[in-house]
Motif scaffolding. Structure first.
Motif, short mmCIF file in Angstrom:
data_model
loop_
_atom_site.label_atom_id
_atom_site.label_comp_id
_atom_site.label_asym_id
_atom_site.label_seq_id
_atom_site.Cartn_x
_atom_site.Cartn_y
_atom_site.Cartn_z
N ILE A 1 0.83 -1.20 0.00
CA ILE A 1 0.00 0.00 0.00
C ILE A 1 0.87 1.25 0.00
N GLY A 2 1.99 1.21 0.74
CA GLY A 2 2.90 2.35 0.74
C GLY A 2 3.47 2.62 -0.64
N LEU A 3 3.89 1.56 -1.32
CA LEU A 3 4.42 1.70 -2.68
C LEU A 3 3.33 2.17 -3.64
N GLY A 4 2.14 1.57 -3.49
CA GLY A 4 1.03 1.95 -4.37
C GLY A 4 0.65 3.40 -4.19
N ALA A 5 0.60 3.87 -2.94
CA ALA A 5 0.23 5.26 -2.67
C ALA A 5 1.26 6.21 -3.27
N THR A 6 2.53 5.87 -3.16
CA THR A 6 3.60 6.71 -3.71
C THR A 6 3.51 6.80 -5.22
N ILE A 7 3.28 5.65 -5.86
CA ILE A 7 3.17 5.61 -7.33
C ILE A 7 1.97 6.41 -7.80
N VAL A 8 0.81 6.21 -7.14
CA VAL A 8 -0.41 6.92 -7.55
C VAL A 8 -0.26 8.42 -7.35
N VAL B 1 -2.90 -8.69 -4.89
CA VAL B 1 -2.70 -8.08 -6.21
C VAL B 1 -4.03 -7.62 -6.79
N ASP B 2 -5.13 -8.30 -6.45
CA ASP B 2 -6.47 -7.88 -6.88
C ASP B 2 -7.07 -6.87 -5.91
N SER B 3 -7.00 -7.18 -4.61
CA SER B 3 -7.75 -6.39 -3.63
C SER B 3 -7.16 -5.00 -3.39
N VAL B 4 -5.84 -4.87 -3.36
CA VAL B 4 -5.24 -3.56 -3.10
C VAL B 4 -5.56 -2.56 -4.23
N PRO B 5 -5.37 -2.92 -5.52
CA PRO B 5 -5.80 -1.98 -6.57
C PRO B 5 -7.29 -1.67 -6.51
N ALA B 6 -8.10 -2.66 -6.10
CA ALA B 6 -9.54 -2.42 -6.00
C ALA B 6 -9.84 -1.32 -5.00
N VAL B 7 -9.17 -1.34 -3.86
CA VAL B 7 -9.40 -0.32 -2.84
C VAL B 7 -8.84 1.02 -3.28
N PHE B 8 -7.73 1.02 -4.03
CA PHE B 8 -7.17 2.28 -4.53
C PHE B 8 -8.11 2.97 -5.52
N THR B 9 -8.95 2.20 -6.21
CA THR B 9 -9.93 2.84 -7.09
C THR B 9 -11.11 3.40 -6.31
N ILE B 10 -11.25 3.00 -5.05
CA ILE B 10 -12.28 3.56 -4.17
C ILE B 10 -11.77 4.83 -3.52
N THR B 11 -10.53 4.79 -3.03
CA THR B 11 -9.89 5.94 -2.41
C THR B 11 -8.37 5.81 -2.57
N THR B 12 -7.71 6.94 -2.71
CA THR B 12 -6.25 6.92 -2.81
C THR B 12 -5.60 7.29 -1.47
N PRO C 1 -3.93 6.42 1.66
CA PRO C 1 -3.31 5.19 2.16
C PRO C 1 -3.76 4.80 3.55
N TYR C 2 -4.17 5.76 4.36
CA TYR C 2 -4.63 5.43 5.71
C TYR C 2 -5.93 4.64 5.65
N ILE C 3 -6.85 5.10 4.81
CA ILE C 3 -8.12 4.38 4.65
C ILE C 3 -7.88 3.02 4.01
N VAL C 4 -7.02 2.98 3.00
CA VAL C 4 -6.72 1.71 2.32
C VAL C 4 -6.16 0.69 3.31
N TYR C 5 -5.18 1.11 4.10
CA TYR C 5 -4.49 0.18 5.00
C TYR C 5 -5.38 -0.26 6.16
N THR C 6 -6.04 0.68 6.81
CA THR C 6 -6.87 0.32 7.98
C THR C 6 -8.04 -0.58 7.57
N SER C 7 -8.67 -0.29 6.44
CA SER C 7 -9.79 -1.12 6.00
C SER C 7 -9.30 -2.52 5.63
#
Length: 351
Positions: free
Chosen positions: A127-134, A224-235, A237-243
């Motif tokens: 999630i940290g890497l994904g948030a940085t890239i996005v 690999v499926d679920s993390v991108p799915a949550v990033f399309t809901i919100t970018t 990282p706090y919400i992505v990680y805690t959820s």
């Protein structure tokens, strides 16, 4: 105390420490109080523990609302529901892994518990890497969305495909690189045994450790499926990680109840496929409609509708009433695994 106000991935450090402290306290309570002794977890205990985690996960949305706003709260709840349901497929794989290694029910919680620690670290890195890239390349969200649509369509055609653990090359790789015992040795991941060649005491991994490694790898694959799915809901990282973490904590607690009734959710995979397509399409729909973002309230409502339809159809199609008895033990060991040696027989190594 000013260090606690330093921003980390967009949020004050104290918010991250508060969440991680809560998770560590829950895990310490789980292992040190609820499950300090190995025992078989029944359906009732599994449901109680899962209900506790679900209530805590939903209650955390109040903290999100207090510190952020109503939009962030809706995003958190949507991400929580999506992550929990997408991880449902992981339950099928965990059940197969335990069956393959003939892991007794009284030791399954130990494997899942230590697996959670790996999830906390690995998901945090992803999630940290994904948030940085996005943050640097916003267009990556469109790649995530397209990937989810492709994955959802693909799942529709392979939903009935069975996972075959015995064909997993990772098992062969680990057995070539590690000394592995043929049998279980209580709840230990490692034991010391004489080397056949030298007679020296050397450390051996047990099938319990192999099961832990496979479950960690399986979670990484599903992420690999679920993390991108949550990033399309919100970018955020706090919400992505805690959820993510709250959803996985509750789902693994629910495993012992779900393992007995997995056959009742045979058609849920089709609903998950539709859900992935919907989540992936939201960013394109928002662009076509001229919206800044797909309305979070709509997203939450549609997510519940898709999953509710999938659960209802599965229960209707599978017919018979839900069994309440505990998951049966494997009738016979698989591929030479399954015999449990007590500490009196072989001596106990360090976990």
């Amino acid at each position: 105390m000013e260090i606690l106000l330093v921003l980390f991935l967009g949020k004050p450090l104290w918010m991250w420490l508060l969440f991680l402290g809560l998770v560590m306290a829950l895990l310490a309570f789980d292992l040190g109080v609820l499950h300090k002794d190995d025992h078989e977890i029944g359906v009732a205990e599994s449901l109680r523990l899962s209900a506790m985690y679900i209530v805590l996960g939903l209650s955390f949305s109040a903290f999100i609302w207090w510190q952020m706003d109503a939009t962030a709260t809706a995003q958190y709840l949507t991400a929580f529901v999506v992550e929990k349901t997408l991880a449902m497929d992981n339950i099928f794989v965990i059940a197969l892994i335990f069956s393959f290694f003939a892991i007794p029910r009284e030791y399954q919680h130990r494997v899942l518990f230590w697996g959670i620690l790996g999830v906390i670290v690995l998901r945090g890195i992803m999630i940290g890497l994904g948030a940085t890239i996005v943050d640097q390349y916003h267009w990556v969200l469109y790649l995530f969305a397209a990937f989810l649509i492709f994955t959802g369509i693909k799942m529709l055609f392979v939903a009935d495909k069975e996972h075959k653990i015995e064909e997993n090359g990772l098992i062969r790789f680990l057995k070539r690189r590690l000394r592995v015992t043929e049998d279980l040795h209580g709840h230990d991941f490692f034991v010391k045994k004489p080397d056949p060649a030298t007679g020296r005491l050397v450390r051996y991994a047990t099938p319990l450790f192999l099961a832990l490694i496979l479950i960690e790898i399986a979670d990484l694959v599903f992420a690999v499926d679920s993390v991108p799915a949550v990033f399309t809901i919100t970018t955020d990282p706090y919400i992505v990680y805690t959820s993510n973490i709250f959803a996985i904590l509750g789902l693994r607690a629910l495993y012992f109840a779900l393992a007995a009734i997995l056959h009742r959710f045979a058609y849920l995979k089709y609903a998950l496929s539709v859900l992935l397509v919907f989540i992936g399409s939201k960013i394109f729909v928002a662009d076509l409609m001229g919206w800044e973002k797909f309305p979070p309230e709509w997203s939450l409502g549609i997510t519940f509708a898709i999953l509710g339809a999938g659960v209802a159809f599965s229960l209707w199609k599978t017919g018979a009433a839900m069994p309440v008895e505990a998951q049966p033990e494997p009738a016979a060991p698989v591929h030479g695994h399954g015999k449990v040696l007590t500490a009196a027989e072989e001596g106990r190594g360090r976990p």
